[in-house]
Structures are given as structure tokens and as C-alpha cells.
Scaffold this motif. Structure first.
Motif, PDB file in Angstrom:
ATOM      1  N   VAL A   4       9.270   8.751   1.656  1.00  0.00           N
ATOM      2  CA  VAL A   4       9.161   7.466   2.349  1.00  0.00           C
ATOM      3  C   VAL A   4      10.379   7.232   3.238  1.00  0.00           C
ATOM      4  O   VAL A   4      11.509   7.482   2.835  1.00  0.00           O
ATOM      5  CB  VAL A   4       9.062   6.299   1.333  1.00  0.00           C
ATOM      6  N   VAL A   5      10.119   6.786   4.461  1.00  0.00           N
ATOM      7  CA  VAL A   5      11.208   6.265   5.297  1.00  0.00           C
ATOM      8  C   VAL A   5      11.032   4.748   5.314  1.00  0.00           C
ATOM      9  O   VAL A   5      10.038   4.240   5.819  1.00  0.00           O
ATOM     10  CB  VAL A   5      11.161   6.828   6.725  1.00  0.00           C
ATOM     11  N   PHE A   6      11.986   4.052   4.687  1.00  0.00           N
ATOM     12  CA  PHE A   6      11.868   2.603   4.566  1.00  0.00           C
ATOM     13  C   PHE A   6      12.421   1.914   5.814  1.00  0.00           C
ATOM     14  O   PHE A   6      13.238   2.477   6.539  1.00  0.00           O
ATOM     15  CB  PHE A   6      12.639   2.109   3.342  1.00  0.00           C
ATOM     16  N   GLN A   7      11.993   0.675   5.998  1.00  0.00           N
ATOM     17  CA  GLN A   7      12.442  -0.096   7.156  1.00  0.00           C
ATOM     18  C   GLN A   7      13.961  -0.238   7.176  1.00  0.00           C
ATOM     19  O   GLN A   7      14.595  -0.139   8.208  1.00  0.00           O
ATOM     20  CB  GLN A   7      11.787  -1.481   7.097  1.00  0.00           C
ATOM     21  N   GLU A   8      14.570  -0.429   5.977  1.00  0.00           N
ATOM     22  CA  GLU A   8      16.016  -0.643   5.919  1.00  0.00           C
ATOM     23  C   GLU A   8      16.737   0.641   5.518  1.00  0.00           C
ATOM     24  O   GLU A   8      17.732   0.593   4.830  1.00  0.00           O
ATOM     25  CB  GLU A   8      16.385  -1.761   4.950  1.00  0.00           C
ATOM     26  N   PRO A  16       0.306  15.299   6.094  1.00  0.00           N
ATOM     27  CA  PRO A  16      -0.207  13.974   6.437  1.00  0.00           C
ATOM     28  C   PRO A  16       0.935  12.972   6.658  1.00  0.00           C
ATOM     29  O   PRO A  16       1.919  12.998   5.935  1.00  0.00           O
ATOM     30  CB  PRO A  16      -1.014  13.574   5.194  1.00  0.00           C
ATOM     31  N   VAL A  17       0.746  12.160   7.666  1.00  0.00           N
ATOM     32  CA  VAL A  17       1.739  11.124   7.963  1.00  0.00           C
ATOM     33  C   VAL A  17       1.042   9.774   7.952  1.00  0.00           C
ATOM     34  O   VAL A  17      -0.008   9.602   8.565  1.00  0.00           O
ATOM     35  CB  VAL A  17       2.389  11.353   9.345  1.00  0.00           C
ATOM     36  N   LEU A  18       1.610   8.825   7.208  1.00  0.00           N
ATOM     37  CA  LEU A  18       1.118   7.452   7.269  1.00  0.00           C
ATOM     38  C   LEU A  18       2.177   6.632   7.982  1.00  0.00           C
ATOM     39  O   LEU A  18       3.320   6.565   7.543  1.00  0.00           O
ATOM     40  CB  LEU A  18       0.878   6.912   5.857  1.00  0.00           C
ATOM     41  N   TYR A  19       1.803   6.050   9.095  1.00  0.00           N
ATOM     42  CA  TYR A  19       2.767   5.322   9.904  1.00  0.00           C
ATOM     43  C   TYR A  19       2.442   3.840   9.859  1.00  0.00           C
ATOM     44  O   TYR A  19       1.401   3.398  10.353  1.00  0.00           O
ATOM     45  CB  TYR A  19       2.727   5.839  11.344  1.00  0.00           C
ATOM     46  N   VAL A  20       3.327   3.066   9.259  1.00  0.00           N
ATOM     47  CA  VAL A  20       3.094   1.629   9.116  1.00  0.00           C
ATOM     48  C   VAL A  20       3.845   0.880  10.198  1.00  0.00           C
ATOM     49  O   VAL A  20       5.041   1.101  10.403  1.00  0.00           O
ATOM     50  CB  VAL A  20       3.568   1.121   7.742  1.00  0.00           C
ATOM     51  N   ILE A  77       0.846  -1.198   0.000  1.00  0.00           N
ATOM     52  CA  ILE A  77       0.000   0.000   0.000  1.00  0.00           C
ATOM     53  C   ILE A  77       0.884   1.251   0.000  1.00  0.00           C
ATOM     54  O   ILE A  77       0.646   2.199  -0.752  1.00  0.00           O
ATOM     55  CB  ILE A  77      -0.960  -0.009   1.212  1.00  0.00           C
ATOM     56  N   VAL A  78       1.936   1.229   0.822  1.00  0.00           N
ATOM     57  CA  VAL A  78       2.875   2.349   0.843  1.00  0.00           C
ATOM     58  C   VAL A  78       3.497   2.545  -0.545  1.00  0.00           C
ATOM     59  O   VAL A  78       3.574   3.671  -1.059  1.00  0.00           O
ATOM     60  CB  VAL A  78       3.991   2.122   1.889  1.00  0.00           C
ATOM     61  N   ALA A  79       3.916   1.425  -1.162  1.00  0.00           N
ATOM     62  CA  ALA A  79       4.543   1.513  -2.491  1.00  0.00           C
ATOM     63  C   ALA A  79       3.565   2.098  -3.506  1.00  0.00           C
ATOM     64  O   ALA A  79       3.955   2.886  -4.372  1.00  0.00           O
ATOM     65  CB  ALA A  79       5.020   0.130  -2.932  1.00  0.00           C
ATOM     66  N   ALA A  80       2.297   1.722  -3.393  1.00  0.00           N
ATOM     67  CA  ALA A  80       1.293   2.242  -4.331  1.00  0.00           C
ATOM     68  C   ALA A  80       1.093   3.747  -4.120  1.00  0.00           C
ATOM     69  O   ALA A  80       0.989   4.511  -5.084  1.00  0.00           O
ATOM     70  CB  ALA A  80      -0.028   1.501  -4.150  1.00  0.00           C
ATOM     71  N   ILE A  81       1.052   4.179  -2.867  1.00  0.00           N
ATOM     72  CA  ILE A  81       0.882   5.613  -2.597  1.00  0.00           C
ATOM     73  C   ILE A  81       2.104   6.390  -3.077  1.00  0.00           C
ATOM     74  O   ILE A  81       2.001   7.470  -3.646  1.00  0.00           O
ATOM     75  CB  ILE A  81       0.649   5.863  -1.087  1.00  0.00           C
ATOM     76  N   LEU A 104       4.331  12.216   4.488  1.00  0.00           N
ATOM     77  CA  LEU A 104       5.412  11.368   4.970  1.00  0.00           C
ATOM     78  C   LEU A 104       4.875   9.945   5.117  1.00  0.00           C
ATOM     79  O   LEU A 104       3.852   9.729   5.745  1.00  0.00           O
ATOM     80  CB  LEU A 104       5.855  11.896   6.334  1.00  0.00           C
ATOM     81  N   LEU A 105       5.562   8.995   4.491  1.00  0.00           N
ATOM     82  CA  LEU A 105       5.160   7.602   4.628  1.00  0.00           C
ATOM     83  C   LEU A 105       6.266   6.867   5.387  1.00  0.00           C
ATOM     84  O   LEU A 105       7.368   6.705   4.879  1.00  0.00           O
ATOM     85  CB  LEU A 105       4.959   6.963   3.248  1.00  0.00           C
ATOM     86  N   LEU A 106       5.947   6.477   6.605  1.00  0.00           N
ATOM     87  CA  LEU A 106       6.949   5.797   7.423  1.00  0.00           C
ATOM     88  C   LEU A 106       6.638   4.307   7.426  1.00  0.00           C
ATOM     89  O   LEU A 106       5.675   3.862   8.032  1.00  0.00           O
ATOM     90  CB  LEU A 106       6.914   6.352   8.854  1.00  0.00           C
ATOM     91  N   ASP A 107       7.452   3.545   6.704  1.00  0.00           N
ATOM     92  CA  ASP A 107       7.178   2.116   6.532  1.00  0.00           C
ATOM     93  C   ASP A 107       7.974   1.301   7.548  1.00  0.00           C
ATOM     94  O   ASP A 107       9.098   0.912   7.287  1.00  0.00           O
ATOM     95  CB  ASP A 107       7.516   1.703   5.098  1.00  0.00           C
TER      96      ASP A 107
END
Lengths: 216, 230
Positions: free
Chosen positions: A79-83, A183-187, A39-43, A152-155
Motif C-alpha cells: 500500500v502507498v498511503f496518502q500520508e 494488479p494496481v488499484l488506484y484510489v 476498501i483498501v484497508a480491507a484488501i 499495488l494499492l495506491l490510496d
């Protein structure tokens, strides 16, 4: 803030998720492999859904019916990725300036402010490989913040860190999120982090939204 | 023993020049083809891959003959190039450079392709989410990270080009000062009485150049890798 409806077949996995959230901080929660990162990748524009519509802060980024598909580099979804995915051939300072430089901005007061906020001043001339996991994630957060984000998308930004490192970052994160104007999406699959940060929690399982919980 | 005649010096200089120009001129196309093979998916990819590798498996004489047919003065491409741009390949050093480029091409593409395939594409994704388009991402992220492999590919192709003999002699013959490269000169020496000393001198030079190229490429690759690793 987030208006997302995506359908995609990813190998054997069927993603079919829709949610709406008007909160400034929305959490996406669910077990590993539930489709959160897709979903993050799609956004972000890194994955093109088969069907659906994605709008963030009122701006339509993707609409299969209207044939809209803004390329990733023009979405402003940082995006802030996990790695962390820092660029190994750049210094920390160059990593931080990457998006800012592309946006035609210089090293300015905002740069100094965010560097100070994240406590990464002593790291600026170092290479990513010389950093600890926690330091890396702080730099990754800084890099996203400095790139003129529209959202901001924090994955799962803390998932690869041990408890001590998590505790090192959470204060920065809470401060940042508390002051968020975008807007912040926090995964995350961690209940603690989510309760600390988000006002709306979207629960995902097996590629589908199972529950949308509003808090506060 | 090691006093070189003017002809020998000419052959050495010409060889270095022809190989350098051939490889430098084919690098942009080599990178593009390597990128296409590494990243794109399309029908007929296996055919393009095979075509690129052809000079590696064909007898060099055949490659030279095909070059003669295509790029000779009466060849389909050669006639057109001469008419439009005044570029002539046949029996010129430019033809030797073309032959060198074609023979080095598979090695160059192979090394660059492997290097591109092993770069972390997630970093490219990260670059795009930060506002960099595909082209900017290629030059700022992909290319620097693939640099050790690109250098290795260049040196391999250069070494192959230096040693090229069959295609060159078939395509552009063996003209002193124009197309007589090191291998052609050595071959010529072995064909004339009393040419052994000259052949030996040039053979030693060929070995020194080859060894130097390999050592330099290894050092460059290590340095670049160390720079990337920080």
C-alpha cells in the motif's frame, strides 16, 4: 484481477461494496468519506469485513463463508498511503529495504533500478523528516515496489501534494503503471489522474458502488 | 566530613545493585503489561490497571506485608519458589530487589503505556502491509519509536526503587550488607546517638544519585528523540 465484495459497519458508516475488474489498473473513485480507504484497508488486511469475499489475481485473501482471512503481512498487498507513512527512525534506504529485507532479499540490481526510476538516489541516507512531500511519496512508492508486491494499492498517493508536486510525481507514476505486471488499484477523487492511469473505473459513493466504467 | 565508612559504602553499593536488578528484572513484564493496557480491549482491564497502580497508593508497609505473606518462606509463592528453584526472598537482597521492583512498577508501566499510546499506529499498519508480522513490527517499529518513553519509565522506576523504604524494611528487614539499602541506612543512623554525620553523608549521596538519574534520563530521552526525528 480484483474481485471484491465487502460488508462492514464502521461506526455509523455502512460499507457494502462489490466490484470486479479484470483490468491491470483499476481506479477507485469517489468523494471523501465514500469508503474508498476502507476498501483498501480491507484488501490489505488491515480491516476485517463483517461479511464478504476478497480475491486478488485469483488468490482468495478473505472469505467470511469459507472462514479464510490471510493476515495482512502474508497478503503481499503493498500500500502507498496518502500520508506516505515512512518510518521516521529509519533512513530512506532503510525504508526502501524494509519489505525487501523481510522477504530475505538484498540490495541488488532491482533496488538500483527502482531508485533510479523514482529519482531518489540523492535521498538515500536522509531521514524522512528532511524530505519534501513529493520526495516522501516517491520513497513510499519505491518502498512498496521493492517489497515483492503481489498487487499495488495506491490510496490517494497525490492527494496531500500541491499541483507542482503532483506534476513532479505523475511522470513516475504513469511510467510505473504503464509497465505494471501486477494488479494496481488506484484510489483517487481526481478525474485527471484516473483518466491518465486506469482502464476500469469503479465509482463509490456512500459506501456503495454506483457505477463501473470500462475504458479503452 | 566525606570519608565514608565501609558500612556506608556497602549501603550505597547495595542500593544501586538492588534497584538496578529489580528494575531490569521487571522491565519485560512492565513492557508487556503496558502494551496490554495501551492496546488491548478486554473486560476487567480497569481492574488490571488498578492492580498495577496499587503500590502507588497503598501505604508501603502494607505492600511489604503483602510481599511477606506471599513471598515469605511460608508464603504461598515463596514456599513454592524455594522448593522448586531454591530462590529465597525473605531477609535477602533478592527480597529487597523484589520490593524495589514492585514499588517502581506503576511508574514504569505508566510511562511506557503513555509512550505506546502516543506512537503512530498507522506506521504499524504500514509495516504489516510490507510483510512484517505483529511481533516483528513491535520490535522494529513500535519499540524504537516508544524508546524515549521507555527510558523515562525506567529512570522513574529506578529513582523510586532507590528511595524505597517502607516495603523493604517490612519485607526483608534491615540487615547490614544484605538488605540495608540507603534509606534503611539513613534511618538507622538517625536512630543511634552520634549518627547524624553518617545520615547526612548518605542523604547527600541519595540526592546526588537522584539528580544524576533525572539528568541522564532527560539527556537520553532528548538524544533518542533527536535520533528518531533525524
Amino acid at each position: 484481477m480484483f474481485d471484491v465484495s465487502v460488508q462492514a459497519m464502521l461506526g455509523e458508516f455502512n460499507l457494502d461494496a462489490s466490484f470486479r475488474s479484470e483490468s491491470i489498473v483499476t481506479a477507485l473513485s469517489g468523494p471523501s468519506g465514500s469508503g474508498k480507504s476502507s476498501i483498501v484497508a480491507a484488501i490489505a488486511g488491515l480491516l476485517t469485513p463483517k461479511r464478504g469475499r476478497i480475491a486478488v489475481n485469483g488468490r482468495t485473501l478473505f472469505d467470511s463463508e469459507a472462514r479464510i482471512g490471510i493476515p495482512a503481512q502474508k497478503r503481499g498487498m503493498r500500500v502507498v498511503f496518502q500520508e506516505s507513512r515512512l518510518f521516521p527512525h529509519f533512513t530512506v534506504a532503510q525504508n526502501l529495504m524494509f519489505g525487501r529485507w523481510l522477504a530475505g532479499k538484498k540490495r541488488d540490481a532491482q533496488f538500483d533500478e527502482i531508485v533510479a526510476l523514482l529519482g531518489i538516489e540523492p535521498l538515500l541516507s536522509r531521514r524522512p523528516r528532511k524530505l519534501s512531500g513529493g520526495e516522501r511519496q516517491r520513497v513510499a512508492i519505491g518502498r512498496a515496489l521493492l517489497a515483492e508486491p503481489q498487487a499495488l494499492l495506491l490510496d490517494e498517493p497525490l492527494a496531500s501534494l500541491d499541483a507542482a508536486r503532483k506534476n513532479e510525481i505523475i511522470p513516475y507514476l504513469t511510467q510505473l503503471v504503464a509497465n505494471a505486471k501486477i494488479p494496481v488499484l488506484y484510489v483517487s477523487h481526481s478525474r485527471d489522474e484516473i483518466e491518465l492511469l486506469a482502464q476500469t473505473i469503479v465509482k463509490i459513493d456512500g459506501g456503495r458502488v454506483t457505477e463501473i466504467e470500462k475504458r479503452r | 566530613m566525606f570519608s565514608f565508612s565501609a558500612d556506608e559504602i556497602d549501603a550505597i553499593r547495595l542500593s544501586l545493585w538492588v534497584a538496578s536488578i529489580g528494575i531490569a528484572a521487571s522491565l519485560p513484564l512492565g513492557m508487556f503489561v503496558a502494551y496490554v493496557l495501551a492496546r488491548w480491549r478486554f473486560p476487567g482491564k480497569i481492574l488490571l490497571d488498578a492492580l498495577v497502580h496499587m503500590p502507588l497508593v497503598l501505604p508501603p508497609v502494607v505492600t511489604g506485608y503483602i510481599l511477606l505473606l506471599l513471598f515469605g518462606r511460608k508464603g504461598a509463592i515463596g514456599a513454592w519458589l524455594e522448593e522448586t528453584f531454591g530462590i529465597v526472598f525473605s531477609f535477602r537482597w533478592t527480597g529487597a530487589a523484589l520490593a524495589a521492583a514492585v514499588m517502581g512498577f506503576p511508574l514504569m508501566v505508566r510511562a511506557i503505556r503513555l509512550s505506546l499510546e502516543s506512537t503512530d499506529r498507522r506506521l504499524e499498519d504500514a509495516s504489516r502491509t510490507l510483510g512484517a508480522g505483529r511481533l516483528v513490527t513491535f520490535f522494529l517499529i513500535t519499540l524504537p519509536l516508544a524508546l524515549p518513553g521507555i527510558i523515562a519509565g525506567l529512570v522513574l522506576a529506578f529513582a523510586k526503587a532507590l528511595g524505597e523504604f517502607g516495603a523493604t524494611i517490612t519485607f526483608v528487614s534491615n540487615i547490614p550488607g544484605e538488605t540495608r539499602t540507603l534509606p534503611s541506612a539513613i534511618y538507622t543512623f538517625t536512630q543511634i546517638p552520634g549518627g547524624d554525620a553518617g545520615a547526612f553523608r548518605l542523604a547527600v549521596i541519595a540526592m546526588i544519585i537522584a539528580l544524576a538519574a533525572l539528568v541522564i534520563s532527560e539527556l537520553l530521552a532528548r538524544r533518542t528523540a533527536a535520533r528518531i526525528d533525524g
